[in-house]
Enzyme design. Structure first.
Site, PDB file in Angstrom:
ATOM      1  N   GLU A 113       0.834  -1.202   0.000  1.00  0.00           N
ATOM      2  CA  GLU A 113       0.000   0.000   0.000  1.00  0.00           C
ATOM      3  C   GLU A 113       0.869   1.252   0.000  1.00  0.00           C
ATOM      4  OE1 GLU A 113      -3.756   1.572   2.610  1.00  0.00           O
ATOM      5  OE2 GLU A 113      -1.823   1.398   3.641  1.00  0.00           O
ATOM      6  N   TRP A 146      -8.163  -2.655  -0.099  1.00  0.00           N
ATOM      7  CA  TRP A 146      -8.964  -1.572  -0.678  1.00  0.00           C
ATOM      8  C   TRP A 146     -10.090  -2.088  -1.577  1.00  0.00           C
ATOM      9  CZ3 TRP A 146      -8.995   3.618   0.207  1.00  0.00           C
ATOM     10  CH2 TRP A 146      -7.947   4.144   0.969  1.00  0.00           C
ATOM     11  N   TYR A 204      -4.797   9.358  -1.778  1.00  0.00           N
ATOM     12  CA  TYR A 204      -3.485   9.633  -1.192  1.00  0.00           C
ATOM     13  C   TYR A 204      -2.357   9.811  -2.204  1.00  0.00           C
ATOM     14  CZ  TYR A 204      -5.836   8.058   3.048  1.00  0.00           C
ATOM     15  OH  TYR A 204      -6.717   7.929   4.086  1.00  0.00           O
ATOM     16  N   CYS A 244      -8.338   9.728   5.252  1.00  0.00           N
ATOM     17  CA  CYS A 244      -8.460   9.728   6.722  1.00  0.00           C
ATOM     18  C   CYS A 244      -7.178  10.238   7.373  1.00  0.00           C
ATOM     19  CB  CYS A 244      -8.776   8.322   7.229  1.00  0.00           C
ATOM     20  SG  CYS A 244     -10.390   7.714   6.705  1.00  0.00           S
ATOM     21  N   ARG A 257      -7.762  12.456  10.714  1.00  0.00           N
ATOM     22  CA  ARG A 257      -9.073  13.022  11.045  1.00  0.00           C
ATOM     23  C   ARG A 257     -10.039  11.967  11.571  1.00  0.00           C
ATOM     24  NH1 ARG A 257     -13.065  11.532   7.627  1.00  0.00           N
ATOM     25  NH2 ARG A 257     -12.412  10.631   5.637  1.00  0.00           N
ATOM     26  N   ASP A 302     -10.056   4.250  12.595  1.00  0.00           N
ATOM     27  CA  ASP A 302     -10.600   2.950  12.995  1.00  0.00           C
ATOM     28  C   ASP A 302      -9.508   2.273  13.821  1.00  0.00           C
ATOM     29  OD1 ASP A 302     -11.274   0.264  13.150  1.00  0.00           O
ATOM     30  OD2 ASP A 302     -11.525  -0.012  10.996  1.00  0.00           O
TER      31      ASP A 302
END
Length: 311
Positions: free
Chosen positions: A65, A87, A131, A193, A213, A216
Site C-alpha cells: 500500500e 482496498w 493519497y 483519513c 481526522r 478505525d
C-alpha cells in the site's frame, strides 16, 4: 524527547480508554462506533519497529500500500495484482451500485476482471484522487502539478547540507484537497483519513507527526502506524538521517460496534518484544524501493483477530 510508555502499550491503553470513555456515535457506514476526540501516541523508533504483537498484522499489505501511494497511483489494480485486498470493498461497492450490466459480478469475478481487463480496471477500480495522487500529483491552479514527496525530500536535503540554511518548518505533505474530495466520493473512494503529515529534522534524526481526522482503532490504525514508520525510515535513508520519533495525532478515534468483542480478546494478551525492520541500504531514491527491499526480523505475534471492515 518526551518519555513515553512502550509503543504497543500506548495503543492498548487507547483501546481501553475508548472502551471505557467512548460515547456512541453514528457514522457514515451505519455500523456505529464508540468514539473519543483528540488523542495522541508517540513512538521512539530506536526501541524497535512498532508492529503490533498482540495480534498478527499483515505487513505485506502495508508495504505494498505504501509503495502504491509513493507511485502516485489510485487504481487498485497494482494492489490486486500483488495479492493485496485491503482496498477492494470500496470500488467493488461503487461498481455494484453503478454498473448497468444485467449480471453483477461477484467479488471474486470482479477482482479477476480487474486483473485481466485494463479497460474494466480503468473504469471500475480507480478510487479517484486519493493519497498517492495528492502526495505526488497535486494539481496546481491552471497547469502543472506539485510532487509533495519530492519537494519534502529535496528540502530536507537542502536543510542538512547547507550550514546556513535553517531546518525548515514547512516539511508538510497534505492528502486533504478540499477541491477534490467530492471527486473522490463520486469515484467510489474514501476521502483521506490520514490527512496531513509533517517531518521534523533535529540532531541528525528525522521525525514525523501525522494528523488523522478519522481513525478505525482496531483495524486501520495498526496499519497506519507501521506505514508511517516505514515512510520515516525510507525518507531518513535517502536523506542520510536516522529515524527519530513518530507522533500520531487523532481527531475522531473510534472502535466500531462490531469490533468490541475482538478488542476484548486483544486486551487479554500481553505485548511481546517489538520486531526490527531492515531496509535495503543501497536504495537512495524514494521511488526505487521494491517489496523485496524490506526485511522484518524477530516478529513473534499472537494469532490474527479477524474483523469486518466498515464500508
Amino acid at each position: 524527547m518526551v518519555k513515553t510508555l512502550g509503543a504497543e502499550q500506548q495503543y492498548l491503553n487507547l483501546l481501553k480508554d475508548i472502551s471505557k470513555n467512548g460515547k456512541f456515535k453514528d457514522d457514515r457506514t451505519k455500523t456505529g462506533t464508540k468514539s473519543v476526540f483528540g488523542r495522541q501516541l508517540r513512538f521512539d523508533l530506536s526501541k524497535g519497529f512498532p508492529l503490533l504483537t498482540t495480534k498478527k498484522v499483515f505487513l505485506k499489505a502495508i508495504i505494498y500500500e505504501l509503495l502504491w501511494f509513493l507511485k502516485g497511483e489510485s487504481n487498485i489494480k497494482y494492489l490486486v495484482d500483488n495479492g493485496v485486498h485491503i482496498w477492494d470493498e470500496w470500488p467493488y461497492k461503487f461498481y455494484k451500485n453503478n454498473t448497468k450490466d444485467k449480471k453483477i459480478l461477484t467479488m471474486e469475478e470482479y477482482l479477476e476482471k480487474v486483473k485481466s481487463d485494463k479497460s474494466f480496471a480503468d473504469k471500475w477500480a480507480d478510487l479517484g484522487p486519493i493519497y498517492g495522487v495528492q502526495w505526488r500529483h497535486w494539481k496546481k491552479q491552471g497547469k502543472g502539478e506539485v510532487d509533495q514527496i519530492k519537494n519534502v525530500i529535496d528540502n530536507i536535503k537542502l536543510s542538512i547540507n547547507k550550514p546556513n540554511h535553517s531546518e525548515s518548518r514547512r516539511l508538510i505533505v497534505s492528502a486533504w484537497n478540499p477541491a477534490e474530495t467530492e471527486q473522490i466520493a463520486k469515484a467510489g473512494g474514501l476521502p483521506p483519513c490520514h490527512t496531513l503529515f509533517q517531518f521534523y529534522v533535529n540532531n541528525g534524526k528525522l521525525s514525523c507527526q501525522l494528523y488523522q481526522r478519522s481513525a478505525d482503532l482496531f483495524l486501520g490504525v495498526p496499519f497506519n502506524i507501521a506505514s508511517y514508520v516505514l515512510l520515516i525510515m525510507m525518507v531518513a535513508q535517502v536523506t542520510n538521517l536516522k529515524p527519530g520519533e513518530f507522533v500520531h495525532t487523532f481527531g475522531d478515534v473510534h472502535i466500531y460496534s462490531n469490533h468490541i468483542k475482538q478488542v476484548k480478546e486483544q486486551l487479554k494478551r500481553k505485548p511481546k518484544k517489538l520486531p526490527k525492520m531492515e531496509l535495503n541500504k543501497n536504495i537512495k531514491d524514494i521511488s526505487k524501493f521494491k517489496f523485496e527491499d524490506f526485511k522484518l526480523l524477530d516478529y513473534d505475534p499472537y494469532p490474527p483477530i479477524k474483523a469486518v471492515v466498515a464500508v
